[in-house]
Design a protein around this motif. Structure first.
Motif, PDB file in Angstrom:
ATOM      1  N   ASP A  15       0.829  -1.214   0.000  1.00 46.96           N
ATOM      2  CA  ASP A  15       0.000   0.000   0.000  1.00 46.96           C
ATOM      3  C   ASP A  15       0.858   1.256   0.000  1.00 46.96           C
ATOM      4  O   ASP A  15       0.573   2.217  -0.728  1.00 46.96           O
ATOM      5  CB  ASP A  15      -0.944   0.000   1.202  1.00 46.96           C
ATOM      6  N   TRP A  16       1.921   1.249   0.809  1.00 45.21           N
ATOM      7  CA  TRP A  16       2.817   2.393   0.851  1.00 45.21           C
ATOM      8  C   TRP A  16       3.463   2.607  -0.506  1.00 45.21           C
ATOM      9  O   TRP A  16       3.572   3.744  -0.979  1.00 45.21           O
ATOM     10  CB  TRP A  16       3.878   2.173   1.930  1.00 45.21           C
ATOM     11  N   SER A  17       3.901   1.517  -1.138  1.00 49.31           N
ATOM     12  CA  SER A  17       4.555   1.608  -2.449  1.00 49.31           C
ATOM     13  C   SER A  17       3.614   2.210  -3.488  1.00 49.31           C
ATOM     14  O   SER A  17       4.006   3.075  -4.273  1.00 49.31           O
ATOM     15  CB  SER A  17       5.033   0.233  -2.914  1.00 49.31           C
ATOM     16  N   VAL A  18       2.375   1.754  -3.488  1.00 50.19           N
ATOM     17  CA  VAL A  18       1.376   2.290  -4.428  1.00 50.19           C
ATOM     18  C   VAL A  18       1.184   3.783  -4.197  1.00 50.19           C
ATOM     19  O   VAL A  18       1.218   4.582  -5.147  1.00 50.19           O
ATOM     20  CB  VAL A  18       0.037   1.526  -4.298  1.00 50.19           C
ATOM     21  N   LYS A  19       1.017   4.178  -2.940  1.00 50.58           N
ATOM     22  CA  LYS A  19       0.804   5.599  -2.630  1.00 50.58           C
ATOM     23  C   LYS A  19       2.026   6.439  -2.975  1.00 50.58           C
ATOM     24  O   LYS A  19       1.899   7.548  -3.499  1.00 50.58           O
ATOM     25  CB  LYS A  19       0.435   5.772  -1.160  1.00 50.58           C
ATOM     26  N   ILE A  46      15.968   7.915 -10.482  1.00 46.89           N
ATOM     27  CA  ILE A  46      15.901   8.760  -9.285  1.00 46.89           C
ATOM     28  C   ILE A  46      14.685   8.376  -8.444  1.00 46.89           C
ATOM     29  O   ILE A  46      14.776   8.254  -7.218  1.00 46.89           O
ATOM     30  CB  ILE A  46      15.883  10.254  -9.658  1.00 46.89           C
ATOM     31  N   GLU A  47      13.552   8.165  -9.102  1.00 52.07           N
ATOM     32  CA  GLU A  47      12.344   7.782  -8.366  1.00 52.07           C
ATOM     33  C   GLU A  47      12.490   6.394  -7.742  1.00 52.07           C
ATOM     34  O   GLU A  47      11.971   6.147  -6.647  1.00 52.07           O
ATOM     35  CB  GLU A  47      11.130   7.858  -9.286  1.00 52.07           C
ATOM     36  N   ILE A  48      13.221   5.506  -8.394  1.00 51.79           N
ATOM     37  CA  ILE A  48      13.498   4.180  -7.826  1.00 51.79           C
ATOM     38  C   ILE A  48      14.349   4.338  -6.568  1.00 51.79           C
ATOM     39  O   ILE A  48      14.093   3.696  -5.545  1.00 51.79           O
ATOM     40  CB  ILE A  48      14.199   3.272  -8.860  1.00 51.79           C
ATOM     41  N   ALA A  49      15.358   5.185  -6.622  1.00 54.32           N
ATOM     42  CA  ALA A  49      16.214   5.422  -5.460  1.00 54.32           C
ATOM     43  C   ALA A  49      15.412   6.027  -4.308  1.00 54.32           C
ATOM     44  O   ALA A  49      15.603   5.663  -3.141  1.00 54.32           O
ATOM     45  CB  ALA A  49      17.382   6.328  -5.830  1.00 54.32           C
ATOM     46  N   VAL A  50      14.507   6.929  -4.622  1.00 50.76           N
ATOM     47  CA  VAL A  50      13.647   7.526  -3.601  1.00 50.76           C
ATOM     48  C   VAL A  50      12.732   6.462  -2.986  1.00 50.76           C
ATOM     49  O   VAL A  50      12.520   6.449  -1.769  1.00 50.76           O
ATOM     50  CB  VAL A  50      12.827   8.703  -4.191  1.00 50.76           C
ATOM     51  N   LEU A  51      12.233   5.558  -3.814  1.00 53.74           N
ATOM     52  CA  LEU A  51      11.395   4.467  -3.326  1.00 53.74           C
ATOM     53  C   LEU A  51      12.185   3.585  -2.353  1.00 53.74           C
ATOM     54  O   LEU A  51      11.708   3.260  -1.255  1.00 53.74           O
ATOM     55  CB  LEU A  51      10.871   3.650  -4.504  1.00 53.74           C
ATOM     56  N   ALA A  52      13.397   3.227  -2.720  1.00 57.20           N
ATOM     57  CA  ALA A  52      14.248   2.408  -1.843  1.00 57.20           C
ATOM     58  C   ALA A  52      14.537   3.138  -0.534  1.00 57.20           C
ATOM     59  O   ALA A  52      14.471   2.547   0.548  1.00 57.20           O
ATOM     60  CB  ALA A  52      15.545   2.045  -2.564  1.00 57.20           C
ATOM     61  N   SER A  53      14.831   4.413  -0.626  1.00 59.71           N
ATOM     62  CA  SER A  53      15.110   5.217   0.563  1.00 59.71           C
ATOM     63  C   SER A  53      13.885   5.296   1.474  1.00 59.71           C
ATOM     64  O   SER A  53      13.993   5.221   2.696  1.00 59.71           O
ATOM     65  CB  SER A  53      15.552   6.615   0.133  1.00 59.71           C
ATOM     66  N   GLY A  54      12.721   5.447   0.865  1.00 58.12           N
ATOM     67  CA  GLY A  54      11.493   5.513   1.650  1.00 58.12           C
ATOM     68  C   GLY A  54      11.187   4.211   2.369  1.00 58.12           C
ATOM     69  O   GLY A  54      10.685   4.214   3.496  1.00 58.12           O
ATOM     70  N   GLU A  56      13.384   2.200   3.524  1.00 54.53           N
ATOM     71  CA  GLU A  56      14.266   2.174   4.690  1.00 54.53           C
ATOM     72  C   GLU A  56      13.750   3.109   5.768  1.00 54.53           C
ATOM     73  O   GLU A  56      13.668   2.740   6.942  1.00 54.53           O
ATOM     74  CB  GLU A  56      15.688   2.552   4.298  1.00 54.53           C
ATOM     75  N   ARG A  57      13.378   4.308   5.386  1.00 51.19           N
ATOM     76  CA  ARG A  57      12.906   5.310   6.343  1.00 51.19           C
ATOM     77  C   ARG A  57      11.633   4.864   7.048  1.00 51.19           C
ATOM     78  O   ARG A  57      11.529   4.938   8.268  1.00 51.19           O
ATOM     79  CB  ARG A  57      12.671   6.638   5.612  1.00 51.19           C
ATOM     80  N   ASP A  58      10.657   4.386   6.272  1.00 50.44           N
ATOM     81  CA  ASP A  58       9.341   4.111   6.845  1.00 50.44           C
ATOM     82  C   ASP A  58       9.163   2.695   7.382  1.00 50.44           C
ATOM     83  O   ASP A  58       8.287   2.462   8.218  1.00 50.44           O
ATOM     84  CB  ASP A  58       8.253   4.406   5.808  1.00 50.44           C
ATOM     85  N   PHE A  59       9.988   1.750   6.891  1.00 47.82           N
ATOM     86  CA  PHE A  59       9.827   0.353   7.318  1.00 47.82           C
ATOM     87  C   PHE A  59      11.105  -0.260   7.884  1.00 47.82           C
ATOM     88  O   PHE A  59      11.098  -1.413   8.298  1.00 47.82           O
ATOM     89  CB  PHE A  59       9.333  -0.510   6.141  1.00 47.82           C
ATOM     90  N   GLY A  60      12.195   0.490   7.861  1.00 51.93           N
ATOM     91  CA  GLY A  60      13.450  -0.044   8.363  1.00 51.93           C
ATOM     92  C   GLY A  60      14.050  -1.120   7.469  1.00 51.93           C
ATOM     93  O   GLY A  60      14.834  -1.941   7.932  1.00 51.93           O
TER      94      GLY A  60
END
Length: 100
Positions: A15-19, A46-54, A56-60
């Motif tokens: 769900d987070w990924s979709v949003k 760049i958007e893929i890198a942001v997705l990966a970073s998110g 880590e940030r939101d789910f560890g």
């Protein structure tokens, strides 16, 4: 300790990924097909890198952005994620400098 993955644990990540992707592409989340490739959705590196970073940030979850190229849709990525994380923690897959 064994890390247990199941649908209940993956659903919030899905769900987070979709949003996240919908927000990045300025689309409604209902317009995101989880079986469509990230390329077909219009994500760039760049958007893929942001997705990966998110993740880590939101789910560890420390994930290698390159994994998104090997598993190029939300569905395929989430299907592979538990195994990739387990292998990375054992040093069996490259994390391209990302700590697991």
């Amino acid at each position: 300790m064994t890390d247990t993955w199941n649908a209940d644990r993956l659903l919030p990540i899905r769900d987070w990924s979709v949003k996240s992707i919908a927000s990045s592409l300025k689309l409604d989340p209902s317009d995101i097909d989880t079986a469509a490739s990230f390329d077909d959705l219009g994500l760039d590196s760049i958007e893929i890198a942001v997705l990966a970073s998110g993740l880590e940030r939101d789910f560890g979850l420390s994930v290698d952005p390159y994994w998104f190229y090997d598993y190029p849709s939300i569905d395929s990525f989430l299907s592979a994620l538990p195994g990739l994380l387990a292998e990375a923690s054992e040093g069996k897959v490259s994390t391209k400098g990302v700590e697991v």
